[in-house]
Scaffold this active site. Structure first.
Site, PDB file in Angstrom:
ATOM      1  CG  ASP A 114      -4.148   4.876  -2.353  1.00 47.72           C
ATOM      2  OD1 ASP A 114      -3.122   4.364  -1.879  1.00 47.72           O
ATOM      3  OD2 ASP A 114      -5.277   4.753  -1.840  1.00 47.72           O
ATOM      4  CG  ASP A 141      -1.918   1.146   1.217  1.00 51.65           C
ATOM      5  OD1 ASP A 141      -2.121   1.744   0.143  1.00 51.65           O
ATOM      6  OD2 ASP A 141      -2.480   1.452   2.276  1.00 51.65           O
TER       7      ASP A 141
END
Length: 510
Positions: A384, A179
């Site tokens: 992201d 992430d």
């Protein structure tokens, strides 16, 4: 009787011949033009020929989406193959195998419900990120954020984060969610007061001779404020630094901050700082924890800066590619298998949100048609790897949807699916032509969305296929480039040069 002039007779015949030729040429020209119109109206493939017969229309730059490959069957996947172990080192770069967790989800009999939960989780993550950004912009970064109960720079549910890699920590293999919106790397530890189920054994610090707790008065403990928004605290009857990260959907991790040896491929990172989770809850999909690739001092990127100089890249695979891709740490330019040149844009610095990766969106084009919006070139956009679906400001999204429907018309409509409001029934087609989608950024960088990243399959038989873009709630919110639109693209983050690059690549470790 006067004698006839042969030359006048010849000229007269020539005039008649010329007149006939002109008429014939005019007729031929009309036939030629009419034929061109007919040919232009005809589809390029057999599949779209069927579509044309049913009133489907389109124009502009287009690409073929083969639906047969994406009509997923209700099958059982072998879970053991979904936890990557392969890696290699080449030219000072580490290449780790990267998997799409959707491919590792087991039986797909409940596929629609699983996808619905994924989108709901994705919406929670986006709302949480937006709330976090609003607080940062209005109040500045401070310790009060720990009381806001919002996800700090991390996603939570594996259904949202999707991609995992395997590394060695303290001599043990651990599988971690990747992430870029997180900074602190953490794993579940034994003994554990409350842990979710994971497939690998829990990490046991006692079995690692290189494990060391971080003291609560140390500078490293103070770095937690930047990494998580919550300052480290002293443990009960202990001087150990404790961390706590909560997420907007109720998921959280709590435990001890520690040091241990981390092995990435063949590269040893001594005294790597991570969270040893003693109390964790959430649907993390059976993996050991999470790898943070943000920009704070505690992220993997910062802690390995001396080796990889702040450079990493990934190629995110799709489910139909057997979930295989790669995460590369270090400058692997000579190792990439991109088939288009790289285009680079600057990462935008934001002193209020220094750990996020922001870009300057200057435009979007659909099928070669440039959208018009006053915000282009004037607002930041977050990229992201944890968010699934790209979010756009309402005016930008409405312009995109309008142009897309203009170029992709005539197909049967289907009901909306969760946050996706533009859906079609494509079950009757084996392939369709869809408009290209490109996002443009500063320095003339372009992200060309892969053909598999434009539609989201809500139903396995393609009877409910939706445009995989959603609008934000308000114009004041910040757009997010989700991982669904980053598939089959090599995305290179260079924190040293403060740039980010895109190039098309068919994801593969080999």
């Amino acid at each position: 009787m006067p004698t006839s002039n042969p030359s006048k007779i010849l000229n007269s015949k020539e005039k008649k011949t010329t007149l006939v030729l002109c008429r014939n040429m005019s007729l031929y020209l009309h036939i030629f033009l009419f034929t061109l119109l007919i040919l232009h109206a005809l589809p390029a493939t057999t599949a779209t020929a069927t579509a044309s017969a049913t009133g489907v229309h389109g124009y502009g730059d287009r690409q073929v989406l083969t639906l047969k490959k994406l009509k997923w069957t209700q099958q059982q996947t072998t879970t053991a193959n979904c936890f990557p172990q392969r890696s290699r080192t080449e030219k000072n770069a580490i290449i780790l195998e990267l998997h799409n967790r959707d491919y590792c989800s087991g039986p797909r009999s409940d596929w629609k419900q699983r996808l619905l939960k994924k989108l709901l989780s994705d919406e929670i993550r986006v709302h949480s990120l937006q709330s976090r950004i609003k607080i940062l912009l209005s109040n500045g970064f401070n310790q009060e954020l720990s009381q806001a109960q919002i996800p700090l720079k991390s996603g939570a549910k594996l259904q949202t984060l999707n991609y995992v890699v395997a590394v060695r920590l303290g001599g043990r293999n651990v599988t971690l969610i990747v992430d870029t919106g997180s900074d602190l790397t953490w794993v579940q530890c034994d003994p554990c007061g409350s842990c979710y189920n994971q497939q690998e054994p829990l990490f046991n610090p006692i079995q690692s001779p290189s494990y060391k707790p971080v003291l609560c008065k140390s500078t490293t403990c103070q770095d937690l404020a930047d990494a998580t928004g919550s300052s480290g605290v002293c443990g009960f009857n202990s001087s150990t630094c404790n961390y706590y990260v909560s997420y907007g959907d109720g998921s959280y991790t709590r435990g001890d901050l520690a040091n241990d040896n981390l092995v990435l491929g063949t590269t040893l990172v001594k005294d790597f700082v991570f969270g040893c989770g003693r109390d964790n809850d959430g649907l993390f999909g059976g993996v050991s924890g999470l790898m943070g690739l943000g920009r704070s001092a505690l992220s993997v990127v910062s802690q390995t800066y001396g080796v990889f100089e702040g450079v990493f890249s990934y190629c995110l695979p799709s489910v139909t590619d057997e979930g295989l891709g790669s995460l590369t740490l270090g400058d692997g330019t000579s190792l990439y298998k991109n088939f288009t040149p790289f285009s680079y844009t600057n990462l935008i610095s934001n002193i209020m949100m220094p750990t996020f990766y922001f870009l300057n969106l200057t435009g979007i084009s659909i099928g070669g048609v440039s959208l018009q919006d006053s915000t282009f070139g004037k607002s930041e956009m977050l990229i992201d790897s944890g968010t699934v679906i790209t979010r756009l400001k309402p005016t930008v999204y409405n312009a995109l949807k309008t142009e897309f429907l203009k170029q992709f018309s005539g197909f049967p409509k289907a009901p909306a699916f969760s946050i996706l409001d533009t859906c079609f029934n494509l079950s009757a087609y084996e392939e369709v032509e869809i408009p290209t989608m490109k996002m443009h950024f500063g320095m003339d960088a372009t992200l060309t969305v892969d053909v598999t990243g434009i539609f989201y399959f809500a139903k396995a038989d393609a009877s409910q296929v939706c445009l995989a873009i959603a609008g934000l709630s308000g114009e004041e919110e910040i757009g997010i480039i989700g991982n669904y639109q980053q598939k089959n693209t090599r995305v290179v983050y260079n924190t040293k040069a403060s740039t980010l690059g895109f190039a098309k690549e068919t994801c593969s470790l080999d």
